[in-house]
Design a protein around this motif. Structure first.
Motif, mmCIF file in Angstrom:
data_model
loop_
_atom_site.group_PDB
_atom_site.id
_atom_site.type_symbol
_atom_site.label_atom_id
_atom_site.label_comp_id
_atom_site.label_asym_id
_atom_site.label_seq_id
_atom_site.Cartn_x
_atom_site.Cartn_y
_atom_site.Cartn_z
ATOM 1 N N SER A 35 86.315 57.647 -14.404
ATOM 2 C CA SER A 35 84.807 58.992 -14.401
ATOM 3 C C SER A 35 84.949 59.388 -12.744
ATOM 4 O O SER A 35 84.748 60.560 -13.598
ATOM 5 N N ALA A 43 88.494 63.899 -21.752
ATOM 6 C CA ALA A 43 88.699 62.735 -20.616
ATOM 7 C C ALA A 43 88.793 61.542 -21.771
ATOM 8 O O ALA A 43 89.415 61.872 -22.875
ATOM 9 N N TRP A 54 83.925 55.592 -5.738
ATOM 10 C CA TRP A 54 83.331 56.754 -6.271
ATOM 11 C C TRP A 54 83.143 58.211 -5.281
ATOM 12 O O TRP A 54 83.667 59.043 -5.490
ATOM 13 N N MET A 62 83.822 52.337 -15.330
ATOM 14 C CA MET A 62 82.226 52.651 -14.071
ATOM 15 C C MET A 62 81.399 51.069 -13.394
ATOM 16 O O MET A 62 81.275 51.286 -12.368
ATOM 17 N N HIS A 116 87.562 62.309 -13.246
ATOM 18 C CA HIS A 116 87.408 63.442 -14.076
ATOM 19 C C HIS A 116 85.972 64.181 -13.889
ATOM 20 O O HIS A 116 86.513 65.469 -13.692
#
Length: 250
Positions: free
Chosen positions: A162, A157, A116, A108, A165
């Motif tokens: 991130s 996960a 993202w 992240m 998922h």
């Protein structure tokens, strides 16, 4: 039982118009091949138009109508135009397969907002946009089927994924919400939890994976076709298709 025998025994999809995103490679390509052999007319959609065109030319050898589309599923205007093009070409749209997917494998802390959003746009916003427009036609036509290809990443996960998922958990929830909302209109909605497959999507990012633990994407394609061939009075809301040695499943 051979795949050839399965094709001989299975009911035909002839006359059905099927729209497959990410249709030029991996699971999408396997599914297009299988559905063409089953008689379906196909929209082969991919962000890479050249690859979609090559795939479409090969699929026409099965004697079905095929149209190639190159567009970004996460772009609202492009998604609406793509569904309109499918209806112009075939006059109907019986099945939408939301298969296109992408990932950015980063912690992240290293992921940019742009990265993202790219994952979310492709994996979650795209299926919403396409289903929104496709379902409007399906409602007017008296029914249809929407397939949303998720992943074991929608159930578990692991680190450095991130965005993937979040998008796949979201897609699974969206799929079940679609099922609840569209079932009264005779529109079936199926979420496909696909385990690890021998596809470029996985192997290009993780070349050291043991391919013996993965499944042929054609196996998942066969499972999807079986769902499409169910009698009208039944729907599979969620199906899980795993390789026997799936590493990301209990």
């Amino acid at each position: 039982m051979s795949d050839q025998h399965l094709d001989h025994e299975a009911p035909s999809l002839r006359g059905k118009a099927v729209f497959v995103t990410g249709g030029a490679s991996g699971l999408g390509a396997a599914l297009c091949q299988l559905l063409a052999r089953s008689g379906a007319d196909l929209i082969v959609a991919d962000i890479n138009r050249d690859m979609a065109t090559v795939s479409a030319n090969i699929l026409r050898e099965h004697g079905v109508r095929v149209h190639a589309l190159g567009f970004d599923v996460g772009d609202p205007a492009s998604a609406e135009h793509a569904i309109g093009t499918a209806l112009e070409r075939f006059g109907r749209l019986d099945v939408l397969v939301n298969n296109a997917g992408t990932d950015v494998t980063l912690p992240m802390a290293d992921m940019t907002p742009q990265q993202w959003m790219r994952v979310m746009n492709t994996n979650l916003n795209g299926p919403f946009l396409l289903a929104k427009h496709a379902s409007q036609h399906m409602r007017a036509a008296g029914g249809g089927h929407i397939i949303n290809v998720a992943s074991t990443a929608a159930k578990r996960a692991w680190p450095n994924a991130s965005a993937y998922h979040a998008s796949k958990w979201g897609l699974l929830g969206l799929s079940h919400a679609m099922h609840a909302e569209l079932r009264p209109h005779n529109i079936k909605v199926t979420a496909v939890i696909a385990g690890g497959m021998r596809t470029p999507f996985l192997l290009d990012r993780f070349p050291d994976l043991d391919q013996a633990t993965l499944q042929d994407p054609m196996n998942v394609a066969q499972a999807i076709r079986s769902v499409l061939l169910l009698p009208r009075e039944s729907v599979v809301a969620e199906i899980t298709v795993l390789p026997m040695q799936e590493s990301s499943w209990p």
